[in-house]
Design an enzyme around this catalytic site. Structure first.
Site, short mmCIF file in Angstrom:
data_model
loop_
_atom_site.label_atom_id
_atom_site.label_comp_id
_atom_site.label_asym_id
_atom_site.label_seq_id
_atom_site.Cartn_x
_atom_site.Cartn_y
_atom_site.Cartn_z
N VAL A 1 0.83 -1.20 0.00
CA VAL A 1 0.00 0.00 0.00
C VAL A 1 0.87 1.26 0.00
O VAL A 1 0.59 2.22 -0.71
CB VAL A 1 -0.96 -0.01 1.20
CG1 VAL A 1 -1.81 1.26 1.22
CG2 VAL A 1 -1.87 -1.24 1.13
N TYR A 2 1.94 1.25 0.78
CA TYR A 2 2.88 2.38 0.75
C TYR A 2 3.44 2.58 -0.66
O TYR A 2 3.46 3.69 -1.18
CB TYR A 2 4.02 2.12 1.74
CG TYR A 2 5.11 3.17 1.71
CD1 TYR A 2 4.91 4.42 2.29
CD2 TYR A 2 6.34 2.91 1.12
CE1 TYR A 2 5.92 5.39 2.26
CE2 TYR A 2 7.34 3.86 1.10
CZ TYR A 2 7.13 5.10 1.67
OH TYR A 2 8.13 6.04 1.64
N GLY A 3 3.88 1.48 -1.29
CA GLY A 3 4.41 1.58 -2.65
C GLY A 3 3.37 2.08 -3.63
O GLY A 3 3.67 2.86 -4.53
N SER B 1 0.94 4.10 -2.95
CA SER B 1 0.76 5.55 -2.74
C SER B 1 1.86 6.34 -3.44
O SER B 1 1.61 7.42 -3.98
CB SER B 1 0.72 5.87 -1.25
OG SER B 1 2.00 5.76 -0.63
#
Length: 250
Positions: A157-159, A161
């Site tokens: 999810v971080y990637g 974003s």
């Protein structure tokens, strides 16, 4: 012959109270820019950093704004213009990373929403203001991550974003045609900051520090140097790009 000294450029650095953001603020101040040190919660650290820059002969103010809040971001630009007369450089450093690094299946709604609110909407909010308010010849430097290339478990999810940031960077550069404003992104690899180190074992940190051919973690000053290049006069022909500042990791 015109001997007038051109006015100093003005930079807003979001999330600048500590870590990479603080290093960027210090570096841009050393390069002669007037700096707006933005923070969301680290008031004391941001004010201390601004005071240190002023003590070294520079110009800086600390301004609280939650980048995920559009009204706060508008007020941030208002404060910069009131203090320094305009804005030339926007550095979108503010971002969050869950220290527990959950898999996609284990990421709850609140974590997902927070990541996208700060990492994506925060940069969207500031870029939207920059489109209207950055002076001719300005620069926007966004922050992505080299995790996009590494595809490490726990960073889905971080990637995602940050992948959104790379797409917006490329398109936003084209949308600003005619304004002589460059838009680029920096994608750090593992960097020795609290955001990266928090929640990781010594063994994990040691292993990740050896992954790049240069066999060390990046430092905040390494990343600040890349930002300074893209925001400075030597980076004017770089536009719509993502610079992977990771020591050759990916």
């Amino acid at each position: 012959m015109n001997t007038a000294v051109p006015p100093s450029r003005v930079a807003i650095v979001t999330g600048a109270s500590c870590g990479i953001g603080a290093a960027v603020a210090r570096r841009l101040a050393r390069d002669g820019m007037q700096v707006v040190v933005n923070y969301a919660s680290g008031k004391a650290a941001a004010e201390q950093l601004a005071a240190a820059i002023v003590g070294d002969g520079g110009a800086a103010i600390a301004v609280r704004a939650d980048v995920a809040d559009a009204a706060d971001v508008q007020a941030l630009f208002d404060a910069a213009e009131a203090a320094f007369g305009g804005v030339d450089v926007l550095v979108n450093n503010a971002g969050v990373l869950p220290p527990e690094l959950p898999s996609l299946a284990d990421t709850d709604d609140a974590a997902f929403d927070r990541l996208f609110a700060i990492n994506v909407k925060g940069s969207f909010n500031t870029m939207r203001q920059a489109a209207r308010r950055l002076r001719h010849g300005g620069s926007v430097v966004n922050f992505s991550t080299s995790v996009i290339g590494l595809a490490l478990p726990g960073y889905s999810v971080y990637g995602a974003s940050k992948a959104a940031i790379e797409t917006m960077t490329n398109i936003f550069a084209r949308e600003l045609r005619g304004k002589n404003i460059t838009v680029n992104a920096v994608a750090p690899g593992p960097t020795a900051t609290a955001l990266f180190l928090n929640g990781k074992s010594g063994e994990t940190i040691e292993r990740m520090s050896k992954m790049a051919p240069l066999e060390r973690l990046g430092t905040p000053d390494d990343i600040a140097a890349a930002v300074a290049f893209l925001a400075g006069p030597d980076g004017r022909w770089i536009n719509g790009q993502t610079l992977r500042a990771n020591g050759g990791l990916v």
